[in-house]
Design an enzyme around this catalytic site. Structure first.
Site, PDB file in Angstrom:
ATOM      1  N   SER A 119       0.852  -1.463  -0.012  1.00  0.00           N
ATOM      2  CA  SER A 119      -0.084   0.271  -0.498  1.00  0.00           C
ATOM      3  C   SER A 119       0.725   1.329  -0.126  1.00  0.00           C
ATOM      4  O   SER A 119       0.605   2.310  -0.003  1.00  0.00           O
ATOM      5  CB  SER A 119      -0.970  -0.035   0.703  1.00  0.00           C
ATOM      6  OG  SER A 119      -1.673  -1.233   1.856  1.00  0.00           O
ATOM      7  N   HIS A 140      -1.786  -3.669  -6.948  1.00  0.00           N
ATOM      8  CA  HIS A 140      -2.373  -3.024  -5.234  1.00  0.00           C
ATOM      9  C   HIS A 140      -3.828  -3.160  -5.731  1.00  0.00           C
ATOM     10  O   HIS A 140      -4.817  -2.643  -6.109  1.00  0.00           O
ATOM     11  CB  HIS A 140      -1.926  -1.201  -4.876  1.00  0.00           C
ATOM     12  CG  HIS A 140      -2.214  -0.938  -4.263  1.00  0.00           C
ATOM     13  ND1 HIS A 140      -3.177   0.626  -3.600  1.00  0.00           N
ATOM     14  CD2 HIS A 140      -3.148  -1.219  -2.734  1.00  0.00           C
ATOM     15  CE1 HIS A 140      -3.003   1.001  -2.238  1.00  0.00           C
ATOM     16  NE2 HIS A 140      -3.163  -1.244  -1.886  1.00  0.00           N
ATOM     17  N   GLU A 152      -4.644  -0.330  -8.627  1.00  0.00           N
ATOM     18  CA  GLU A 152      -3.643  -0.003  -9.079  1.00  0.00           C
ATOM     19  C   GLU A 152      -2.352  -0.398  -9.388  1.00  0.00           C
ATOM     20  O   GLU A 152      -1.700  -1.297  -8.981  1.00  0.00           O
ATOM     21  CB  GLU A 152      -3.135   1.384  -7.413  1.00  0.00           C
ATOM     22  CG  GLU A 152      -4.654   2.098  -7.878  1.00  0.00           C
ATOM     23  CD  GLU A 152      -3.496   3.539  -6.807  1.00  0.00           C
ATOM     24  OE1 GLU A 152      -3.666   4.475  -7.221  1.00  0.00           O
ATOM     25  OE2 GLU A 152      -3.457   3.110  -4.626  1.00  0.00           O
ATOM     26  N   ASN A 190      -3.729   6.329  -1.408  1.00  0.00           N
ATOM     27  CA  ASN A 190      -3.966   6.402  -0.401  1.00  0.00           C
ATOM     28  C   ASN A 190      -3.496   8.644  -0.109  1.00  0.00           C
ATOM     29  O   ASN A 190      -3.474   8.856   1.180  1.00  0.00           O
ATOM     30  CB  ASN A 190      -3.380   5.898   0.509  1.00  0.00           C
ATOM     31  CG  ASN A 190      -3.181   4.715   0.612  1.00  0.00           C
ATOM     32  OD1 ASN A 190      -4.767   4.873   1.234  1.00  0.00           O
ATOM     33  ND2 ASN A 190      -2.055   3.590   0.779  1.00  0.00           N
TER      34      ASN A 190
HETATM   35  N1  LIG Z   1      -5.574  -5.271   4.285  1.00  0.00           N
HETATM   36  C1  LIG Z   1      -5.021  -3.778   3.729  1.00  0.00           C
HETATM   37  O1  LIG Z   1      -6.920  -3.617   3.549  1.00  0.00           O
HETATM   38  C2  LIG Z   1      -5.012  -3.815   2.246  1.00  0.00           C
HETATM   39  C3  LIG Z   1      -4.886  -3.390   1.151  1.00  0.00           C
HETATM   40  C4  LIG Z   1      -3.833  -3.078   0.535  1.00  0.00           C
HETATM   41  C5  LIG Z   1      -2.987  -3.283   0.243  1.00  0.00           C
HETATM   42  N2  LIG Z   1      -2.846  -3.635   1.583  1.00  0.00           N
HETATM   43  C6  LIG Z   1      -1.030  -4.691   1.100  1.00  0.00           C
HETATM   44  O2  LIG Z   1      -1.085  -5.887   1.722  1.00  0.00           O
HETATM   45  C7  LIG Z   1      -0.322  -6.401   1.653  1.00  0.00           C
HETATM   46  C8  LIG Z   1      -0.800  -7.667   2.064  1.00  0.00           C
HETATM   47  O3  LIG Z   1      -1.621  -7.161   3.336  1.00  0.00           O
HETATM   48  P1  LIG Z   1      -2.438  -8.005   4.539  1.00  0.00           P
HETATM   49  O4  LIG Z   1      -3.350  -6.773   4.887  1.00  0.00           O
HETATM   50  O5  LIG Z   1      -2.819  -9.489   3.986  1.00  0.00           O
HETATM   51  O6  LIG Z   1      -1.417  -8.383   5.802  1.00  0.00           O
HETATM   52  P2  LIG Z   1      -2.332 -10.149   6.483  1.00  0.00           P
HETATM   53  O7  LIG Z   1      -1.357  -9.678   8.105  1.00  0.00           O
HETATM   54  O8  LIG Z   1      -3.240  -9.932   6.765  1.00  0.00           O
HETATM   55  O9  LIG Z   1      -1.182 -11.393   5.770  1.00  0.00           O
HETATM   56  C9  LIG Z   1       0.237 -11.049   5.650  1.00  0.00           C
HETATM   57  C10 LIG Z   1       0.569 -12.380   5.460  1.00  0.00           C
HETATM   58  O10 LIG Z   1       1.922 -12.732   4.480  1.00  0.00           O
HETATM   59  C11 LIG Z   1       2.057 -13.941   5.641  1.00  0.00           C
HETATM   60  N3  LIG Z   1       3.864 -13.586   5.546  1.00  0.00           N
HETATM   61  C12 LIG Z   1       4.454 -13.107   6.701  1.00  0.00           C
HETATM   62  N4  LIG Z   1       5.585 -13.294   6.019  1.00  0.00           N
HETATM   63  C13 LIG Z   1       5.999 -14.603   4.795  1.00  0.00           C
HETATM   64  C14 LIG Z   1       6.326 -15.093   3.827  1.00  0.00           C
HETATM   65  N5  LIG Z   1       8.202 -14.764   4.321  1.00  0.00           N
HETATM   66  N6  LIG Z   1       6.465 -16.166   3.027  1.00  0.00           N
HETATM   67  C15 LIG Z   1       4.875 -15.492   2.790  1.00  0.00           C
HETATM   68  N7  LIG Z   1       4.403 -15.202   3.540  1.00  0.00           N
HETATM   69  C16 LIG Z   1       4.889 -14.399   4.456  1.00  0.00           C
HETATM   70  C17 LIG Z   1       1.589 -13.959   7.111  1.00  0.00           C
HETATM   71  O11 LIG Z   1       1.845 -14.994   7.135  1.00  0.00           O
HETATM   72  C18 LIG Z   1       0.387 -13.539   6.958  1.00  0.00           C
HETATM   73  O12 LIG Z   1      -0.404 -14.492   6.404  1.00  0.00           O
HETATM   74  C19 LIG Z   1       0.814  -5.556   2.765  1.00  0.00           C
HETATM   75  O13 LIG Z   1       1.500  -5.397   1.842  1.00  0.00           O
HETATM   76  C20 LIG Z   1      -0.584  -3.984   2.466  1.00  0.00           C
HETATM   77  O14 LIG Z   1       0.414  -3.084   3.045  1.00  0.00           O
HETATM   78  C21 LIG Z   1      -2.910  -4.331   2.871  1.00  0.00           C
END
Ligand SMILES: NC(=O)c1ccc[n+]([C@@H]2O[C@H](COP(=O)([O-])OP(=O)(O)OC[C@H]3O[C@@H](n4cnc5c(N)ncnc54)[C@H](O)[C@@H]3O)[C@@H](O)[C@H]2O)c1
Length: 285
Positions: A119, A140, A152, A190
Site C-alpha cells: 500500500s 495494488h 492500481e 492513499n
Molecule cells: N489489508 C488491506 O486493507 C490492504 C489493502 C491493500 C494492500 N494491502 C497490502 O497488502 C499486503 C498484505 O496485507 P494483509 O492485510 O493481507 O496482511 P495480513 O497480515 O493479513 O497477511 C500477511 C500474510 O503474510 C504472511 N507472511 C509473512 N511473512 C511471509 C513470508 N516470508 N512468506 C510468505 N508469507 C508470509 C503472514 O503469515 C500473513 O498470513 C501489505 O503489503 C499491505 O500493505 C493491504
C-alpha cells in the site's frame, strides 16, 4: 506475454483474496505462507467464500470444486519456480519484502514478472532488489479483493511497457479495472484518501464539529458511503498514521503532517474496530 500460472506469497487478508479471484478466473495458483497452519487458514477463508457463493446461487458446486483444484498451497518459496508472475502480499515490512524478492529472483524464470501488493512502499526501491527492475511492478488490490473492482497498477522508474501491458491485461482477466499510476508516495488512492481522513481528525480535534457531524457532512454532502472517522476506524488508526508518516516523509511536506489527535489515539491503543475502540466504540469486540 501469456500468463497461465500465478504465484501469491502471503495467504492473509489480501493474499487469500488474490488467490481466490485468480483461481475463479481459471488460473493455476500457487499460494505460499510461512507455515502449514497459515496456508490452511488461507484455504479455509477461500472455501468459506466459495460456499457462500454457492448458497447464494452465484456459483455451482462443480465450479467451486474446480476453483479449489486450481489452488496449490505450499510453505516452499521454491514452488514459485514455474510461475509466470508472482504477486507478493506479505506484511508491510520493507526488509521482509526485499528479502522475498531477492530470493524470488533466484527461483523464478528470467522472463517472469514480480509484483507487489504494497500500500505504501516505493515500487522503485523494491524493484532495485528484484534483479529485474524492468519486470517489476505494483499491483495494488483493494480490500476485500473479491468485491472491489480497482487495481492500481504502479510503474516503477524502470518498469517496461511490456510488463505494464501484461499486468493490465491480467487484471482485466481477473475481472478488475486496472488503472495505471506512476510510483510516488501513497500512489493515488492513499495520497487522496488519507489526507482527507487526517483533515477530518483535525476538524474533530479543533472542535469544528462532533464526530457524528463530520461523518454526516461527508456522507450526505459528498455522497461518500462512510464518513472519514468511521472509515478510519475500519482501516485501523495505526495504519492511517503509518500511511500519513509515509506521505510526510516521502514528500518532505508539512501538509501531510499526521494530526496530533491521531497520534494520541494510536498511543492509547485506540486503533478502531480491531481494538474495540477508535472514534466510536464497538461492543462486539
Ligand atoms: N489489508 C488491506 O486493507 C490492504 C489493502 C491493500 C494492500 N494491502 C497490502 O497488502 C499486503 C498484505 O496485507 P494483509 O492485510 O493481507 O496482511 P495480513 O497480515 O493479513 O497477511 C500477511 C500474510 O503474510 C504472511 N507472511 C509473512 N511473512 C511471509 C513470508 N516470508 N512468506 C510468505 N508469507 C508470509 C503472514 O503469515 C500473513 O498470513 C501489505 O503489503 C499491505 O500493505 C493491504
Amino acid at each position: 506475454m501469456e500468463i497461465t500460472r500465478i504465484g501469491v506469497v502471503g495467504a492473509g487478508t489480501m493474499g487469500h483474496g488474490i488467490v481466490l479471484v485468480s483461481a475463479m478466473s481459471g488460473f493455476e495458483v500457487i499460494m505460499r505462507d510461512v507455515s502449514d497452519d497459515l496456508v490452511q487458514r488461507g484455504v479455509g477463508m477461500i472455501e468459506r467464500f466459495l460456499k457462500r457463493s454457492c448458497e447464494k446461487g452465484k456459483l455451482t458446486d462443480r465450479e467451486k470444486t474446480e476453483t479449489l483444484e486450481r489452488i496449490h498451497g505450499t510453505v516452499r518459496l521454491e514452488d514459485m519456480q514455474e510461475c509466470d508472475i508472482v504477486i507478493e502480499a506479505v506484511v508491510e515490512n520493507l526488509d521482509l519484502k526485499k528479502d522475498i524478492f531477492t530470493q524470488l529472483d533466484g527461483i523464478c524464470p528470467r522472463d517472469s514478472i514480480l509484483a507487489s501488493n504494497t500500500s505504501t512502499i516505493p515500487i522503485t526501491e523494491m524493484a532495485a532488489f528484484s534483479g529485474r527492475p524492468d519486470r517489476f511492478i505494483g499491483m495494488h488490490f483493494m480490500n476485500p479483493v473479491p468485491v472491489m473492482k480497482l487495481v492500481e497498477v504502479i510503474r516503477g522508474l524502470a518498469t517496461s511497457d511490456e510488463t505494464t501491458e501484461t499486468v493490465v491485461a491480467l487484471a482485466k482477466k481477473l475481472g478488475k479495472v486496472p488503472i495505471e499510476i506512476n510510483d510516488y508516495p501513497g500512489f493515488v488512492s492513499n495520497r487522496i484518501l488519507m489526507p482527507m481522513i487526517n483533515e477530518g481528525i483535525y476538524c474533530l480535534m479543533e472542535g469544528v464539529a462532533t464526530k457524528e457531524a463530520i461523518d454526516e457532512v461527508m456522507k450526505l454532502g459528498m455522497n461518500h458511503p462512510m464518513g472519514p472517522l468511521e472509515l478510519a476506524d475500519l482501516i485501523g488508526l495505526d495504519t492511517c498514521l503509518y500511511i500519513m508518516q509515509v506521505l510526510y516523509e516521502g514528500f518532505s511536506d508539512s501538509k501531510y503532517r499526521p494530526c496530533p489527535l491521531l497520534k494520541k489515539m494510536v498511543s492509547a491503543g485506540y486503533l478502531g474496530r480491531k481494538s474495540g475502540r477508535g472514534f466510536y466504540e464497538y461492543n462486539d469486540k
